[in-house]
Design an enzyme around this catalytic site. Structure first.
Site, short mmCIF file in Angstrom:
data_model
loop_
_atom_site.label_atom_id
_atom_site.label_comp_id
_atom_site.label_asym_id
_atom_site.label_seq_id
_atom_site.Cartn_x
_atom_site.Cartn_y
_atom_site.Cartn_z
N GLU A 149 -3.87 -2.10 5.93
CA GLU A 149 -3.09 -2.19 7.16
C GLU A 149 -3.61 -1.29 8.27
O GLU A 149 -3.21 -1.45 9.44
CB GLU A 149 -1.62 -1.85 6.86
N GLU A 159 -6.28 1.09 -16.67
CA GLU A 159 -5.88 2.42 -16.21
C GLU A 159 -6.20 3.53 -17.21
O GLU A 159 -6.06 4.71 -16.90
CB GLU A 159 -4.38 2.45 -15.91
#
EC number: 4.2.1.126
Length: 271
Positions: free
Chosen positions: A82, A113
């Site tokens: 963004e 992960e």
């Protein structure tokens, strides 16, 4: 006594959720959500130090990296993605990486992960250096992918921070600028996409927005460098120019088209 599990894994304050009415479910989730902003507020001094470090590095050409897994990784990628349309910066100025790669934005990647080494391998593809800042995002503060990346970055003299929702976590311990927003038990036990995710999103908003303001990407309170990528944003830019220069819509639209950005229009006509 050593904690057996992280704060984010504590049992919910609520039980028998399946027996609640829709109204009760919504009210209780909202009740928990109301506590998040207060938890974030307690970490403003820690955020201030990290924002100043990031801004200082970026003013000399450095970049900001986010690393995370699951929800935390997605939030980092979201914030990074963004920044270009909002502040008109390069796509390479704020970079978000998620364990498992871009496919993990939509699908869970098994065991991604848990790899202590992979984050550093991912970061090396971007030639990360001591000019940059790395922020690790992990609600539990115990994600190996994130901890491994932060530890390796520190070995190379790279400034590091973290955003976690568990106290005294391994991630905070290895980060120079730790931010620990303790949001407490989730409404659904362990579902950190809820309060913890909200807290992380709030902190990311605060960090990136404050950094960009300090870099001069905002004038007054306006996004003068935003990308004019659709009609809504062109309209917003036109209204900004109308307000700043006290001119009509047609003239403002013409100037915006001529100069290509709100900043350029204002720079030429406020001399």
């Amino acid at each position: 006594m050593e904690k057996k599990f992280t704060d984010t894994e504590e049992n919910s304050r609520y039980d028998d959720l399946e027996k609640m009415s829709t109204e009760a479910l919504l009210n209780n989730i909202n009740k928990e959500d109301k506590t998040v902003a207060e938890s974030v507020e307690k970490q403003i001094p820690e955020m201030e130090a990290l924002v100043d470090e990031v801004a200082s590095k970026m003013k000399t050409g450095g970049r900001l990296f986010y690393i995370g897994a699951g929800t935390s990784g997605r939030l980092g990628v979201l914030d990074a993605s963004e920044c270009p349309p909002t502040f008109g910066v390069s796509d390479h100025m704020v970079i978000g990486l998620i364990a498992g790669g871009d496919i993990a934005l939509r699908n869970a990647v098994e065991n991604a992960e848990d790899d202590l080494e992979q984050a550093w391998k991912d970061l090396q593809e971007y030639d990360i250096s001591e000019n940059d800042v790395l922020i690790g995002i992990a609600a539990s503060g115990s994600t190996p992918y994130v901890i491994g990346g932060i530890k390796k970055a520190r070995e190379y003299g790279i400034s590091t921070g973290c955003i976690t929702c568990s106290s005294n976590s391994p991630l905070a311990e290895v980060s120079e600028f730790p931010i620990e927003v303790i949001t407490g038990p989730e409404f659904v036990t362990g579902s950190t996409r809820m309060k913890a995710g909200t807290a992380q999103k709030m902190v990311l908003n605060m960090i990136s927005t404050s950094v960009m303001i300090k870099l001069g990407k905002i004038k007054g309170n306006k996004m003068v460098d935003m990308q004019l990528s659709n009609k809504k944003l062109v309209g917003r830019g036109t209204r900004m120019i109308m307000e700043e220069l006290n001119i009509d819509e047609a003239e403002a639209a013409r100037l915006l088209q001529q100069y290509g950005s709100v900043r350029e229009v204002i720079a030429h006509y406020q001399l």
